[in-house]
Design an enzyme around this catalytic site. Structure first.
Site, PDB file in Angstrom:
ATOM      1  N   CYS A 349       0.825  -1.219   0.000  1.00 55.94           N
ATOM      2  CA  CYS A 349       0.000   0.000   0.000  1.00 55.94           C
ATOM      3  C   CYS A 349       0.854   1.262   0.000  1.00 55.94           C
ATOM      4  O   CYS A 349       0.908   2.006   0.989  1.00 55.94           O
ATOM      5  CB  CYS A 349      -0.939  -0.026   1.192  1.00 55.94           C
ATOM      6  SG  CYS A 349      -2.034  -1.433   1.095  1.00 55.94           S
ATOM      7  N   GLU A 350       1.579   1.459  -1.056  1.00 50.66           N
ATOM      8  CA  GLU A 350       2.396   2.650  -1.279  1.00 50.66           C
ATOM      9  C   GLU A 350       2.419   2.878  -2.780  1.00 50.66           C
ATOM     10  O   GLU A 350       2.646   1.914  -3.533  1.00 50.66           O
ATOM     11  CB  GLU A 350       3.860   2.421  -0.852  1.00 50.66           C
ATOM     12  CG  GLU A 350       4.087   2.057   0.573  1.00 50.66           C
ATOM     13  CD  GLU A 350       4.382   3.263   1.456  1.00 50.66           C
ATOM     14  OE1 GLU A 350       4.455   4.397   0.927  1.00 50.66           O
ATOM     15  OE2 GLU A 350       4.521   3.051   2.655  1.00 50.66           O
TER      16      GLU A 350
END
Ligand code: PLP
Length: 425
Positions: A349-350
């Site tokens: 989640c980046e």
């Protein structure tokens, strides 16, 4: 040259089909080739040995930070390779892999007292001192232990080079080493201590250096400083030229060859009568490893953009997120058909978990395997469990045989390392 090739339509590491490895070990997984590691070591060794009067006795000390897997180190140890280390953990790894203490260099900008004491206990070849406070701490520790270690002083030549600002180490503002005039004073201070034996000046100006000019400028400065120290009556018997030589990350890339590098070094050191040490990391390991990963899915947007979502992520291969590094992506079993443009991403989640944008590849589908090439250096060593993804495993191939040389932890093993505070239980 490496030993990852298409055979019968499937990419192999030496004699081992990567589709089989993916099934047996799971993905993502790093795969290293013993033959490639060996070849890279030998190419450098032969390049140095081509100048026997200047570089015949030189030490190749593999930079353990680039790939610290015990089996990788053991492969190099058997060839006579030494180790450049930057922590007690790396010294322990080098020793465990069979590299004798007298081939282990201890570098690093912030060695703790405990680490310096450990290095003295195991008798490393040389401690590369990078600052005044470190020298003073080392004198006190050597005195307390009744030891007299060989030391080098790391010079910051104010010549930075490398493939990215974050891997440039020899620039004026970089934290590494001491400026030339301070290095002279530090060397004299070491020589004045009955507890140290200064033997060398050292430098390492950066990584992924593809042009020899900055290296030559730094090495020439080290030669000049060595001569100055000798004129002052201080003995200098070794020189440590660090690592940094770049590698081709794509088929078409041009980089200075080990032969050109060795010829340049031999020219710079000619007649100086010093034993040279080199600390290559990337040069030996980068193209000896791939990261093997499976396509989870292809996500297509209404605007036509296609995301190739892999089961490898930035926590497994950090270089693209950290250094904007380029790694070639190759299908393990290439499909027929026109190339497709993909943004290649992982599940973390980046937004930084993007390996490449706009890459044209043979068409891919969910379940297909691809590799990131050039992933053997600064790959697995930088991996983490970010997003609670178990640490990526490593496999070493040697001809037709292979072994899991770092296992993927199970979720149970991953969670078992932690405890719930007793007041929360
Ligand atoms: N020596 C030292 C002191 C280093 O800091 C490094 C890497 O940063 C190396 C050697 C290895 O560099 P490379 O992998 O570019 O050869």
């Amino acid at each position: 040259m490496d030993h990852f090739e298409l055979r019968d339509g499937a990419l192999h590491a030496e004699g081992v089909d990567l589709t089989i490895l993916a099934t047996e070990v799971g993905t993502p997984v790093y795969v290293y080739s013993s033959a490639t590691l060996t070849r890279h070591y030998r190419v450098l060794r032969e390049a140095l040995d081509a100048h026997p009067s200047v570089l015949g006795d030189s030490l190749i000390a593999f930079a353990v930070k680039s790939n610290s897997n015990l089996s990788v180190l053991a492969t190099l140890a058997r060839l006579g390779c030494g180790a450049d280390t930057v922590s007690e953990g790396e010294i322990r790894r080098a020793l465990k892999a069979g590299i004798p203490g007298d081939r282990i260099i201890f570098s690093g900008v912030g060695k703790t007292d405990a680490e310096l004491a450990f290095a003295l206990e195991v008798g490393v070849r040389q401690i590369n001192v990078e600052s005044v406070p470190e020298l003073d701490r080392l004198i006190a520790i050597a005195e307390a232990k009744g030891a007299k270690p060989d030391v080098a002083i790391r010079v910051n030549p104010k010549i930075g080079a490398g493939g990215h600002a974050k891997i440039t180490t020899g620039g004026e503002g970089d934290k590494f080493g001491v400026p030339a005039d301070e290095a002279m004073a530090l060397y004299a201070r070491a020589a004045a201590s009955p507890h140290l034996n200064p033997v060398a000046l050292a430098c390492h100006i950066g990584s992924q250096i593809t042009d020899l000019a900055p290296l030559e400028a730094a090495f020439s400065l080290l030669r000049k400083l060595t001569e100055t120290l000798r004129q002052q009556g201080l003995p200098v018997t070794r020189i440590d030229l660090g690592g940094g030589l770049g590698v081709p990350y794509t088929g078409g890339a041009t980089t200075a060859s080990p032969a050109d590098y060795a010829a340049m070094v031999a020219r710079v050191l000619d007649g100086l009568d010093v034993e040279a040490a080199f600390e290559p990391g990337r040069l030996l390991a980068a193209n000896a490893g791939v990261l093997l990963t499976r396509v989870i899915q292809v996500t297509e947007r209404a605007d036509g953009r296609k995301f190739l979502v892999l089961d490898a992520a930035m926590n497994d291969l950090m270089r693209p997120a950290m250094y904007d590094a380029f790694h070639e992506v190759k299908p393990v079993v290439p499909r027929e058909g026109a190339e497709v443009v993909y943004d290649i991403v992982g599940p973390v989640c980046e937004t930084g978990d993007t390996f490449a944008r706009g890459r044209s590849l043979a068409p891919l589908q969910a379940g297909d395997l691809v590799v990131f090439t050039g992933a053997g250096a600064y790959g697995a060593v930088m991996s983490s469990e970010y997003n609670s993804r178990p640490l990526v495993p490593e496999v070493l191939v040697d001809g037709d045989r292979w072994a899991v040389v770092r296992a993927r932890p199970s979720y149970e093993e991953m969670l078992a390392r932690e405890t719930t505070a007793e007041w929360l239980a």
